[in-house]
Write an enzyme that holds these catalytic residues in place. Structure first.
Site, PDB file in Angstrom:
ATOM      1  N   GLU A   1      43.388  42.605  32.294  1.00 43.95           N
ATOM      2  CA  GLU A   1      44.824  42.330  32.332  1.00 43.95           C
ATOM      3  C   GLU A   1      45.622  43.280  31.447  1.00 43.95           C
ATOM      4  OE1 GLU A   1      45.187  38.118  31.505  1.00 43.95           O
ATOM      5  OE2 GLU A   1      44.872  37.652  33.613  1.00 43.95           O
TER       6      GLU A   1
ATOM      7  N   GLU B   1      40.661  36.008  39.287  1.00 45.29           N
ATOM      8  CA  GLU B   1      40.629  34.802  38.460  1.00 45.29           C
ATOM      9  C   GLU B   1      41.591  33.771  39.024  1.00 45.29           C
ATOM     10  OE1 GLU B   1      41.551  35.271  34.346  1.00 45.29           O
ATOM     11  OE2 GLU B   1      40.433  37.137  34.147  1.00 45.29           O
TER      12      GLU B   1
HETATM   13  C1  GAL Z   1      43.357  35.268  32.063  1.00 47.94           C
HETATM   14  C2  GAL Z   1      42.331  36.065  31.320  1.00 47.94           C
HETATM   15  C3  GAL Z   1      41.060  35.302  31.113  1.00 47.94           C
HETATM   16  C4  GAL Z   1      41.369  33.914  30.622  1.00 47.94           C
HETATM   17  C5  GAL Z   1      42.271  33.233  31.604  1.00 47.94           C
HETATM   18  C6  GAL Z   1      42.630  31.821  31.239  1.00 47.94           C
HETATM   19  O1  GAL Z   1      44.631  35.710  31.781  1.00 47.94           O
HETATM   20  O2  GAL Z   1      42.044  37.261  31.987  1.00 47.94           O
HETATM   21  O3  GAL Z   1      40.257  35.976  30.181  1.00 47.94           O
HETATM   22  O4  GAL Z   1      41.991  34.006  29.384  1.00 47.94           O
HETATM   23  O5  GAL Z   1      43.464  33.945  31.690  1.00 47.94           O
HETATM   24  O6  GAL Z   1      43.517  31.261  32.179  1.00 47.94           O
END
Ligand code: GAL
Ligand code: ZN
Length: 685
Positions: free
Chosen positions: A151, A304
């Site tokens: 990110e 994710e």
């Molecule tokens: C994303 C991040 C992950 C984790 C996740 C939690 O922004 O890439 O490592 O922190 O959020 O929602």
């Protein structure tokens, strides 16, 4: 993407952080993954301190075992470079690698993301670990994809960044005179006499020069791009056949994703839809469409998402049963070839102890994990959509530079924002089941029947000319308010606005007039176009009918355009609010206010009629409340985001791939239900 999905179908999995667990747990992980149909895991995102416990001392043994285990279980690995979270030793020994905020405060380790994107020491150390990783795992059977950092989004205002900013500006402007002119530094005595005087926009007594700030946004974005490219080049040199990605964050402001997407092999996104907001399904669809646009229309990866509540909102609503499946299938419908989660196993410790995972703290014999497993298995049923495109005849233009330029202090109203405006215009298309591609301002528009520009505050001469040429050649264009206002240096284009689009729009304005917020501005449909073929049950609003608009009005004059709607009160009464102009073979609309949703929906309907475009369910100009409809390849996806059952007529007899059952005439969708309908041959419903 193709090399990833070949032989695997849709990808399913998540962030796997085995370094948080004793090795005994790993074997269980692998077994559970197989049972759930997991075929891709992202490993090593936050493992720098574990891989390099002190400068130059590498410990890869554990990661060897993780990758071997995955390979033995037929699970592909998306191997991350660990550069998003440097170990404490980096900041401790080289404090200059720690980022500084605009107030001059250093941000410390103890969390993550603590690096200065312009720091040569950080860059050197990062590339060393990336090189070691690539050398070690080149050719490993589990390695399928590289995941650069995490990110990307860091910004730093330190002296090192200031020097890099100056170098960037020198490259851009050559000499100080040109820079002074571009930044308009005769205003407020800001003239620079020496490059050394230039600093990042740090905390200052009052509003900072908007042209300086725009260049700072560009510079910060380029600095992150530079970090990405540096890592990518190391990886490509050592593993030329392995695709490289990095994970985006939807409509994230600091990094111009068009610039990164052009340099990566696979577009990936992290998406955590806000629960309880009625606009969430549309916003999510828009974000997915943006990802598909960034991928040039090719499939992308949902890197994710969450199976249940996250931990970083103040109050984290859980997801009811069926919700994460619905969200996952929404991404499939909009072009995702991979559905991954943060994270595989819920952490026991650390800042994200209370974030949902695929395997919760309570273990695998749980309601949640059973749903994860079922979802992984059902994705196999959708294998045939892998690689398929999502055809769209409508494009929406969105660019980061204009976004940066628009949302500065000191403008007529801060109520008109780039993303809100984009979403407002997107919603009526979403509600009609009209697929939309998101394209950059410089994008190729020739494939589209309708191009919508919700806002393009900053527009370059070439991009304005391309929009004009698009209309002349037969396209339909809709332009929202406060567009075409500034040039690429954030300087106002003088003359009647929107200066570079005035001719094609056949209308122009002389004053921007933010409106009182206590009530809507009254507007009225004023006659308007005798527009071409009516689509389905499309009925235009009655002439003279009133609608409300918000926040923004403009003093406009027609210069040949038809006045489709006019303001109905105050000094603007009888003046144009919405215009439509035939230009060459096409039609150009201008909207000088922010119509309430129902009126914007009318307008979208008229523009669609002009363009001869209908939704994927042509019999239904507006879908039942809460229902989303989108076609991917041949398959028609119907998703119910609403709280009530919905009955949806379907255009042809089909097989629901998710159930294997034939359906005809209509489907009934319970809340959170999804149908994936592949037409039966010769099967008119
Ligand atoms: C994303 C991040 C992950 C984790 C996740 C939690 O922004 O890439 O490592 O922190 O959020 O929602
Ligand atoms: Zn810095």
């Amino acid at each position: 993407m193709h090399t990833l999905t070949e032989g695997r179908g849709l990808l399913f999995g998540g962030d796997y952080n085995p370094e948080q667990w004793p090795e005994e747990v790993w074997a269980e992980d692998a077994e559970l993954m197989r049972a759930a149909g997991v075929n891709l895991v992202t490993v090593g995102v936050f493992s720098w301190a574990r891989l390099e416990p002190e400068p130059g001392r590498l410990d890869f043994g554990w990661l060897d075992r993780v990758l071997d285990l995955m390979a033995a279980n037929g699970i592909a690995v998306d191997l991350a470079t660990p550069t998003a979270s440097p170990p404490p030793w980096l900041g401790h020994r080289w404090p200059e690698t720690l980022p500084v905020d605009e107030d001059g405060h250093r941000l410390w380790y103890g969390s993550r993301n603590q690096f200065c994107p312009s720091s040569p020491v950080y860059r050197e150390r990062a590339l060393e670990i990336v090189t070691a990783l690539a050398d070690r795992y080149a050719g490993h059977p589990a390695l399928a994809l590289w995941h650069v950092g995490n990110e990307l989004g860091e910004v730093c205002h330190c002296d090192v960044s200031a020097a890099a900013f100056r170098a960037w500006l020198q490259e851009r402007y050559g000499d100080l005179g040109t820079l002074n002119e571009a930044w308009g530094t005769t205003f407020w005595s800001q003239g620079y006499g020496d490059w050394a005087e230039i600093v990042p926009p740090r905390r200052a007594p009052y509003i900072i020069n908007p042209s300086q700030r725009l260049d700072w946004w560009r510079f910060c974005s380029d600095a992150l791009l530079g970090q990405f490219l540096a890592e990518r080049d190391v990886l490509r040199a050592r593993t030329p056949g392995t695709p490289v990605t990095t994970n985006f964050m939807g409509l994230f402001k600091r990094l111009d994703y068009w610039s990164v997407a052009a340099e990566e092999d696979v577009v990936a996104n992290d998406w955590y839809p806000e629960p309880g907001n009625p606009l969430t399904p549309a916003r999510t669809a828009l974000t997915h469409d943006l990802m598909r646009g960034l991928a040039g229309g090719r499939p992308w990866l949902l890197m994710e998402q969450a199976t249940n509540g996250v931990n970083w909102r103040p109050h984290n609503l859980p997801k009811p049963s069926g919700q994460f499946r619905l969200e996952s299938l929404q991404a499939v419908a909009r072009g995702a070839d991979g559905l991954c989660y943060f994270q595989w196993r819920a952490s026991r410790f650390g800042a994200e102890r209370f974030h949902a995972a695929m395997v919760p703290h309570a273990g695998a014999e749980t309601r949640l994990h059973a749903e994860v497993r079922a979802h992984g298995q059902e994705l196999r049923r959708l294998a045939e959509v892998t690689g398929e495109p999502v055809p769209a005849r409508v494009a929406m233009v969105f660019g980061w530079e204009s976004w940066w330029a628009l949302e500065e202090r000191g403008r007529p109203s801060d109520r008109l924002n780039a993303v809100d405006q984009l979403l407002d215009y997107y919603v009526p298309f979403f509600e009609r089941g009209v697929s939309v591609d998101v394209v950059p301002p410089s994008g190729d528009l020739s494939a589209y029947a309708l191009v919508v520009v919700p806002n393009l505050f900053l527009v370059g001469d070439e991009d304005a000319a391309a929009l004009t040429a698009y209309v002349r050649a037969g396209g339909v264009l809709v332009v929202g308010p406060f567009s075409g206002v500034v040039d690429p240096w954030a300087q106002v284009r003088t003359g009647r606005f929107p200066a570079p689009l005035r001719e094609v729009l056949g209308a122009s304005g002389e004053e921007w007039l933010p409106a009182p917020e206590d009530r809507p501005v009254r507007c009225r449909w004023s006659g308007g176009p005798k527009i071409g073929p009516k689509i389905g049950a499309e009925i235009g609003p009655e002439i003279g009918a009133e609608f409300g608009a918000r926040v923004w009005t403009e003093l406009l004059e027609s210069e040949g355009a038809e006045v489709v709607a006019e303001f109905a009160e105050g000094d603007l009464a009888g003046r144009p609010a919405v215009t439509r102009h035939r230009s060459g073979e096409g039609v150009a609309w201008y909207v000088a206010t922010m119509p309430e949703p129902a009126a914007l929906a009318e307008l979208a309907g008229k523009a669609l009629a002009d363009a001869g475009v209908s939704g994927v369910l042509p019999g239904l100009p507006v879908l039942p409340r809460g229902v989303e409809a989108v076609r991917r390849g041949e398959v028609l996806f119907l998703l119910n985001h609403g709280t009530e059952s919905a009955r949806v007529p379907i255009p042809e007899a089909a097989e629901d791939l998710l159930t294997g059952s034939p359906v005809k005439e209509h489907v009934t969708l319970a809340p959170r239900a999804v149908a994936a309908l592949r037409p039966l041959e010769n099967g008119a419903a």
